[in-house]
Enzyme design. Structure first.
Site, PDB file in Angstrom:
ATOM      1  N   TYR A 121      67.383  68.640 -14.081  1.00 30.38           N
ATOM      2  CA  TYR A 121      68.243  67.899 -15.016  1.00 30.38           C
ATOM      3  C   TYR A 121      69.355  68.787 -15.570  1.00 30.38           C
ATOM      4  O   TYR A 121      69.275  69.276 -16.686  1.00 30.38           O
ATOM      5  CB  TYR A 121      67.358  67.371 -16.162  1.00 30.38           C
ATOM      6  CG  TYR A 121      68.018  66.482 -17.175  1.00 30.38           C
ATOM      7  CD1 TYR A 121      68.702  65.326 -16.791  1.00 30.38           C
ATOM      8  CD2 TYR A 121      67.923  66.763 -18.534  1.00 30.38           C
ATOM      9  CE1 TYR A 121      69.268  64.493 -17.734  1.00 30.38           C
ATOM     10  CE2 TYR A 121      68.484  65.929 -19.489  1.00 30.38           C
ATOM     11  CZ  TYR A 121      69.158  64.802 -19.081  1.00 30.38           C
ATOM     12  OH  TYR A 121      69.729  63.967 -20.022  1.00 30.38           O
ATOM     13  N   ARG A 126      76.642  66.271 -17.283  1.00 28.62           N
ATOM     14  CA  ARG A 126      75.381  65.534 -17.420  1.00 28.62           C
ATOM     15  C   ARG A 126      75.454  64.469 -18.519  1.00 28.62           C
ATOM     16  O   ARG A 126      76.048  64.676 -19.568  1.00 28.62           O
ATOM     17  CB  ARG A 126      74.250  66.519 -17.732  1.00 28.62           C
ATOM     18  CG  ARG A 126      72.862  65.906 -17.633  1.00 28.62           C
ATOM     19  CD  ARG A 126      71.806  66.925 -18.001  1.00 28.62           C
ATOM     20  NE  ARG A 126      71.813  67.224 -19.426  1.00 28.62           N
ATOM     21  CZ  ARG A 126      71.300  68.335 -19.962  1.00 28.62           C
ATOM     22  NH1 ARG A 126      70.785  69.257 -19.166  1.00 28.62           N
ATOM     23  NH2 ARG A 126      71.314  68.525 -21.255  1.00 28.62           N
ATOM     24  N   ASP A 127      74.800  63.323 -18.231  1.00 24.44           N
ATOM     25  CA  ASP A 127      74.776  62.190 -19.156  1.00 24.44           C
ATOM     26  C   ASP A 127      76.196  61.788 -19.562  1.00 24.44           C
ATOM     27  O   ASP A 127      76.563  61.802 -20.743  1.00 24.44           O
ATOM     28  CB  ASP A 127      73.939  62.518 -20.395  1.00 24.44           C
ATOM     29  CG  ASP A 127      72.462  62.226 -20.169  1.00 24.44           C
ATOM     30  OD1 ASP A 127      72.085  62.003 -19.008  1.00 24.44           O
ATOM     31  OD2 ASP A 127      71.696  62.231 -21.132  1.00 24.44           O
ATOM     32  N   SER A 133      72.438  64.301 -25.020  1.00 24.09           N
ATOM     33  CA  SER A 133      71.825  65.257 -24.097  1.00 24.09           C
ATOM     34  C   SER A 133      72.819  65.787 -23.071  1.00 24.09           C
ATOM     35  O   SER A 133      72.467  66.075 -21.935  1.00 24.09           O
ATOM     36  CB  SER A 133      70.623  64.621 -23.389  1.00 24.09           C
ATOM     37  OG  SER A 133      70.972  63.374 -22.826  1.00 24.09           O
ATOM     38  N   ASP A 172      69.191  59.498 -15.131  1.00 22.88           N
ATOM     39  CA  ASP A 172      70.389  58.793 -15.620  1.00 22.88           C
ATOM     40  C   ASP A 172      71.647  59.037 -14.805  1.00 22.88           C
ATOM     41  O   ASP A 172      72.673  58.397 -15.061  1.00 22.88           O
ATOM     42  CB  ASP A 172      70.704  59.161 -17.078  1.00 22.88           C
ATOM     43  CG  ASP A 172      69.616  58.747 -18.047  1.00 22.88           C
ATOM     44  OD1 ASP A 172      68.709  58.012 -17.637  1.00 22.88           O
ATOM     45  OD2 ASP A 172      69.675  59.165 -19.217  1.00 22.88           O
ATOM     46  N   ASP A 354      64.948  62.310 -28.666  1.00 19.83           N
ATOM     47  CA  ASP A 354      65.958  61.861 -27.710  1.00 19.83           C
ATOM     48  C   ASP A 354      67.363  62.260 -28.151  1.00 19.83           C
ATOM     49  O   ASP A 354      68.280  62.317 -27.329  1.00 19.83           O
ATOM     50  CB  ASP A 354      65.924  60.337 -27.560  1.00 19.83           C
ATOM     51  CG  ASP A 354      64.633  59.843 -26.936  1.00 19.83           C
ATOM     52  OD1 ASP A 354      64.145  60.487 -26.000  1.00 19.83           O
ATOM     53  OD2 ASP A 354      64.117  58.808 -27.398  1.00 19.83           O
TER      54      ASP A 354
END
Length: 399
Positions: A121, A126-127, A133, A172, A354
Site C-alpha cells: 500500500y 496514493r488514495d 491516508s 482503493d 481511518d
C-alpha cells in the site's frame, strides 16, 4: 441499526479460529521451501497469522482497560489473524524504512501452518480521492515506488522461502480510476497506478506468495454501471503484468463496513437502489466474478469482515471513515459457504484509525467529520483506544 449474520457455519468456524490468548504460542517454522498453488484456495490449508505488530497494539490496549470482563475479552483479539499494512505516510519521510521493517518482526514467529497476510500500500499519489491516508510518494515518483518500496519487499520475501504469504495489493487504487476519473488527482495518478500495480504483481509473483488485488466493495464497483469497467480495469493491469500465476483473484470490503449476506441489503430502500443490485458482498462477489471471468481475470475473492458486525450505521454507501457503532465481525475462516470466496479475513486492524476528525489537520478529510463518523479520532493508522473498545463491545460473534 442491525446486527448482521453470515452463515452459522462461518460464525462457528470464525469463533473457533480465535483461541484464548492464554494458549501458549507454539512456533514451528517450515523446514523446507513453501510452494503455494494459486489455482487452489490456500486458506483451507493455512490459517491467517496473528501478526506481531497488531498483537502488540492489542496487548497495550488490554493493559489500559480496567473492566475485568472487557479485559478478558480484549485479550482474545490478539490471537485473531489479520493483515499487516506495509505502508508509508507523508508525515515523516523516515517512516518508509521503519514500516517496511515491520516485516522482519512479523515473519519471525510464523508457524508452518500459518500464512502471513501483508497489505502492499504505497502507490505514487496514493488514495487520490481522499486525504486521510495519502502516501509520501507523489504521482510522478513511480521509480521510487519500484526501487524503494516494492523491490525491498521482494527481497525480504525471497529471503524467507519457508514462509507462506498472502498479499493484498493496493487498496482503493484501481477502483478509484474507475469511479473518480473526473478528479485531477486521480487523472494524474492513473499511469503510476496501473504501471505500479502491474510492477508489483510481476515482481511479487513468487512461489510462496498468493495475491489478491483490491476491488473496492459492492457499494463502490457494485453499481450496475461499474461492474464491467471495474472488471476490465483489473484485467488490464493483470495482463500488463504478464498474467502472473500467483494472482488468485481480488479482495473486497477492505477496511469496509458492508454486510456479507444481509437481505434485502443495507441501502435497499435508498432512492437510487435500483441502480445497484449488489446490496451485500455475497451478491457483489458473484456478479463481479462473472464480469472478471469475461474480462480474463482470476475470479476468487477474500472479503474483509473485521468491522462489519453492525449495519444500518452509515448515511451513505461511501461513508468510509471510523463509522460510529461498528463492531468486530466474523473471525478469519475459509468456511464462507461460497465457492467464489476463499476466506473471510481481517484486512483492517480494528482499533487503528481511518483518519483524523481534527478539522484543522493537514490530512483532515471531510468524511471523518460526518455525523456517522466516530469522534474524536486520531490520524490514519494511529491507535484509538475508545474505538477499539467499542468494536469489542459490539462484536458478533462476541469474544
Amino acid at each position: 441499526m442491525k446486527v448482521t449474520s453470515a452463515s452459522v457455519a462461518a460464525f462457528a468456524a470464525g469463533a473457533a479460529a480465535a483461541p484464548s490468548s492464554n494458549t501458549p504460542r507454539k512456533v514451528q517454522a517450515c523446514t523446507s521451501a513453501v510452494t503455494l498453488d494459486a489455482a487452489t484456495n490456500v486458506f483451507t490449508k493455512y490459517t491467517l497469522h496473528p501478526n506481531t505488530f497488531y498483537r502488540s497494539e492489542v496487548e497495550k490496549a488490554v493493559a489500559a482497560i480496567t473492566d475485568a470482563s472487557l479485559k478478558t475479552s480484549a485479550a482474545k483479539v490478539a490471537d485473531v489473524g489479520s493483515f499487516l499494512w506495509l505502508m508509508k505516510t507523508n508525515r515523516n519521510p523516515s517512516d518508509s524504512i521503519a514500516n517496511i521493517a515491520k516485516f522482519d518482526d512479523a515473519v519471525a514467529d510464523v508457524p508452518c501452518e500459518n500464512i502471513l497476510g501483508l497489505v502492499i500500500y504505497d502507490l505514487p499519489g496514493r488514495d487520490c480521492a481522499a486525504k486521510a491516508s495519502n502516501g509520501e510518494l507523489k504521482y510522478n515518483e513511480l521509480s521510487r515506488y519500484k526501487t524503494e518500496y516494492i523491490d525491498p519487499i521482494v527481497a525480504k520475501i525471497k529471503a524467507q522461502p519457508n514462509v507462506a504469504f498472502a498479499l493484498l495489493i493496493e487498496p482503493d487504487s484501481l477502483p478509484n480510476l474507475v469511479t473518480n476519473a473526473d478528479l485531477s488527482t486521480c487523472q494524474e495518478s492513473k499511469t503510476a497506478y496501473e504501471e505500479g500495480v502491474a510492477y508489483a504483481l510481476k515482481s511479487l509473483n513468487l512461489p510462496n506468495v498468493v495475491m489478491y488485488i483490491d476491488a473496492g466493495h459492492g457499494g463502490w464497483l457494485g453499481w450496475d454501471a461499474n461492474l464491467k469497467p471495474g472488471a476490465e480495469e483489473l484485467a488490464k493491469v493483470y495482463k500488463a503484468a504478464g498474467s502472473p500465476k500467483q494472482v488468485r483473484g481480488y479482495a473486497t470490503n477492505i477496511a469496509g463496513w458492508n454486510s456479507w449476506d444481509e437481505e434485502p441489503g443495507e441501502f435497499s430502500d435508498a432512492s437510487d437502489a435500483k441502480y445497484n443490485s449488489c446490496q451485500n458482498e455475497k451478491i457483489y462477489t458473484t456478479k463481479f466474478s462473472a464480469a472478471l471471468q469475461t474480462a480474463g481475470f482470476p475470479t476468487h475473492a477474500i472479503v474483509d469482515t473485521g468491522r462489519n458486525a453492525v449495519t444500518g450505521l452509515r448515511d451513505e454507501w461511501g461513508d468510509w471513515c471510523n463509522v460510529n457503532g461498528a463492531g468486530f465481525g466474523v473471525r478469519p475462516t475459509s468456511s464462507t459457504g461460497s465457492d467464489i470466496v476463499d476466506a473471510f479475513v481481517w484486512g483492517k486492524p480494528g482499533g487503528e484509525s481511518d483518519g483524523t476528525s481534527d478539522e484543522g489537520a493537514t490530512r483532515y478529510d471531510s468524511y471523518c467529520g460526518k455525523p456517522d463518523a466516530y469522534k474524536p479520532a486520531p490520524e490514519a493508522g494511529e491507535w484509538n483506544q475508545a474505538y477499539f473498545e467499542m468494536l469489542l463491545k459490539n462484536a458478533s460473534p462476541a469474544f
